[in-house]
Design a protein around this motif. Sequence first.
Motif, PDB file in Angstrom:
ATOM      1  N   ILE A 172     -47.877  -5.251  26.826  1.00 54.04           N
ATOM      2  CA  ILE A 172     -48.904  -4.226  26.619  1.00 54.04           C
ATOM      3  C   ILE A 172     -48.188  -3.004  26.069  1.00 54.04           C
ATOM      4  O   ILE A 172     -47.326  -2.431  26.735  1.00 54.04           O
ATOM      5  N   GLN A 174     -47.491   0.714  24.927  1.00 58.70           N
ATOM      6  CA  GLN A 174     -47.871   2.090  25.222  1.00 58.70           C
ATOM      7  C   GLN A 174     -46.892   3.027  24.538  1.00 58.70           C
ATOM      8  O   GLN A 174     -45.732   2.684  24.361  1.00 58.70           O
ATOM      9  N   ARG A 219     -38.326  -1.306  31.441  1.00 60.49           N
ATOM     10  CA  ARG A 219     -37.634  -0.800  32.639  1.00 60.49           C
ATOM     11  C   ARG A 219     -36.842  -1.918  33.298  1.00 60.49           C
ATOM     12  O   ARG A 219     -35.720  -1.717  33.754  1.00 60.49           O
TER      13      ARG A 219
ATOM     14  N   ALA B  97     -44.269  -4.083  39.357  1.00 61.64           N
ATOM     15  CA  ALA B  97     -44.503  -2.655  39.594  1.00 61.64           C
ATOM     16  C   ALA B  97     -44.441  -1.923  38.252  1.00 61.64           C
ATOM     17  O   ALA B  97     -43.731  -2.341  37.342  1.00 61.64           O
ATOM     18  N   TYR B  98     -45.194  -0.819  38.147  1.00 58.52           N
ATOM     19  CA  TYR B  98     -45.159  -0.053  36.905  1.00 58.52           C
ATOM     20  C   TYR B  98     -43.884   0.777  36.840  1.00 58.52           C
ATOM     21  O   TYR B  98     -43.268   0.929  35.798  1.00 58.52           O
ATOM     22  N   ASP B  99     -43.511   1.317  38.005  1.00 53.18           N
ATOM     23  CA  ASP B  99     -42.282   2.117  38.048  1.00 53.18           C
ATOM     24  C   ASP B  99     -41.730   2.070  39.463  1.00 53.18           C
ATOM     25  O   ASP B  99     -42.429   1.691  40.407  1.00 53.18           O
ATOM     26  N   GLU B 112     -47.998  12.324  35.768  1.00 54.17           N
ATOM     27  CA  GLU B 112     -47.848  11.764  34.432  1.00 54.17           C
ATOM     28  C   GLU B 112     -47.681  10.236  34.510  1.00 54.17           C
ATOM     29  O   GLU B 112     -48.256   9.490  33.722  1.00 54.17           O
ATOM     30  N   LYS B 113     -46.922   9.786  35.491  1.00 59.91           N
ATOM     31  CA  LYS B 113     -46.723   8.339  35.681  1.00 59.91           C
ATOM     32  C   LYS B 113     -48.039   7.655  36.038  1.00 59.91           C
ATOM     33  O   LYS B 113     -48.348   6.569  35.545  1.00 59.91           O
ATOM     34  N   LYS B 116     -50.074   7.317  32.944  1.00 66.41           N
ATOM     35  CA  LYS B 116     -49.541   6.249  32.092  1.00 66.41           C
ATOM     36  C   LYS B 116     -49.883   4.871  32.662  1.00 66.41           C
ATOM     37  O   LYS B 116     -50.234   3.946  31.927  1.00 66.41           O
ATOM     38  N   ALA B 117     -49.759   4.763  33.981  1.00 66.06           N
ATOM     39  CA  ALA B 117     -50.073   3.489  34.633  1.00 66.06           C
ATOM     40  C   ALA B 117     -51.555   3.153  34.431  1.00 66.06           C
ATOM     41  O   ALA B 117     -51.917   2.004  34.154  1.00 66.06           O
ATOM     42  N   GLU B 119     -53.418   4.233  31.960  1.00 70.68           N
ATOM     43  CA  GLU B 119     -53.592   3.883  30.536  1.00 70.68           C
ATOM     44  C   GLU B 119     -53.271   2.406  30.319  1.00 70.68           C
ATOM     45  O   GLU B 119     -53.977   1.680  29.619  1.00 70.68           O
ATOM     46  N   ARG B 120     -52.207   1.957  30.972  1.00 68.71           N
ATOM     47  CA  ARG B 120     -51.814   0.555  30.852  1.00 68.71           C
ATOM     48  C   ARG B 120     -52.910  -0.364  31.397  1.00 68.71           C
ATOM     49  O   ARG B 120     -53.231  -1.392  30.814  1.00 68.71           O
ATOM     50  N   LEU B 123     -55.688  -0.593  28.888  1.00 67.23           N
ATOM     51  CA  LEU B 123     -55.286  -1.441  27.760  1.00 67.23           C
ATOM     52  C   LEU B 123     -55.373  -2.918  28.151  1.00 67.23           C
ATOM     53  O   LEU B 123     -55.847  -3.760  27.394  1.00 67.23           O
ATOM     54  N   ASN B 124     -54.896  -3.196  29.362  1.00 73.33           N
ATOM     55  CA  ASN B 124     -54.906  -4.567  29.870  1.00 73.33           C
ATOM     56  C   ASN B 124     -56.337  -5.087  30.013  1.00 73.33           C
ATOM     57  O   ASN B 124     -56.642  -6.218  29.619  1.00 73.33           O
ATOM     58  N   ARG B 127     -57.914  -5.857  26.742  1.00 73.65           N
ATOM     59  CA  ARG B 127     -57.440  -7.095  26.148  1.00 73.65           C
ATOM     60  C   ARG B 127     -58.093  -8.306  26.801  1.00 73.65           C
ATOM     61  O   ARG B 127     -58.355  -9.308  26.176  1.00 73.65           O
TER      62      ARG B 127
END
Lengths: 320, 131
Positions: A172, A174, A219, B97-99, B112-113, B116-117, B119-120, B123-124, B127
């Motif tokens: 995905i 970004q 990451r 995990a995203y982060d 901010e994280k 972003k998470a 936003e992901r 997007l997912n 799709r």
Amino acid sequence: MKAETPRADPASAAGEPASPPAGKNRPLWLHLVGLPGVTAVAVLSAMVLPIPLAVILALFTASLAAWSAAALASRIRTSEQERCSLDAQLVQSQKLAAIGEMSAGIAHEINNPMAIIAQESDWMTHLMSQPQVTPENLAELRDSLAEIVRQVDRCKAITHNLLNFSRKMDPILQQEHLERIMEDMVLLVEKEAKLQGVSIVRDYDPELAAIQTDVPLLRQVVLNLLLNAFQAIPGQGTITVSTRPAGADRVAIAVADTGAGILPENMSKIFNPFFTTKPPGVGTGLGLSMCHGIVDRLGGAITVESEPGRGAKFTVTLPR
Amino acid sequence: MSIRILVVDDEPDFIETMVKRFTFRKMPVTAAPSGIAALKLLEAEPFDVVIMDVRMPGKDGIETLKEIKKRYPLTEVIMLTGHASVESGMRGMSLGAYDYVLKPVDFDELLEKVRKAHERKLLNEGRNAPR
């Protein structure tokens, strides 16, 4: 590889310009000995021959030289093509091996419920072939049917998971700054590394714009490379992480360590699954092959340089 | 659009601060004191982003993450950890995990994280939608 026995080539004996496939098999000495020989003879005879004949001889020698150069060039081209296609075949066969392994697992997973379904339907057929359906038989039929439904659900769950898995394989994308992607992983390793006398040097390019990539996947790659670098340093040392532009449409991340380095004989195996130089229990041998897989999916490439005893440097190049 | 956030930590002080700060930014936030409690909440209502501590008594963060990703693969999880363990970080990241963030974390950075998470996740979902 097949070793070809030396043989007399009738075409070359007759001195005819050979067709390309035959030229491939023509022995190399023809070019290495034949051409200088002919040239020498031509030069010597030019001294004694009248001028018109010498000119014709010179022209003949020159065309022979041109033909020889063309033949050698085409031979180099062919072997280059062969090497490329061999590389592609190797990648393809590795993929096939992975698919084979996975399908064996899937087949096993699905075979178990299938066996139960077959057994239950056999039993149902037997019960229904009885002249009379007793209440006990009816209860058994219900039981069997319920079991079949349960097993079909089990199969469904397996295929469902597989679909999810293949969907999950697509990255995905970004928009994110490399530094923001990497820094959390660097901090994580840094704290543990500091305790063992390993320091991390950051060499981020502050001008680098954000890139389009799969953030958590990248990451994972960075964390893996950092851990690898950390484990490669036996005592005190330094890990350097850097980001750079790599041409107009790519960026490069590098993780370099001052550790043991990689032996030349291990360089080609370093990204292979299950290849490890760590003692048993420390590494699975999957880290770098996983990095390779992820970077591949992100449309990038991963390379390594190393001098044994002087550390190693892994570089990941990615599209912007 | 608002992001539905779930904060999971066994430390009441941390939870309190988080809830206060997200609420101040008018972002809906729910808190859970344990992994089990978080899973129960997720069963009842959907969340977009889960912020979860790694070390918790009972079901720890990694186990809960595994369960969340299995049941709700689109929900993004940001792991927070007080003690840097590279090994557990590797596990967390490979579980999806995203982060994986070292505490203490700057709130604006965390925000901010979270964005972003989220936003992901969008997007997912985009799709997966046409299927």
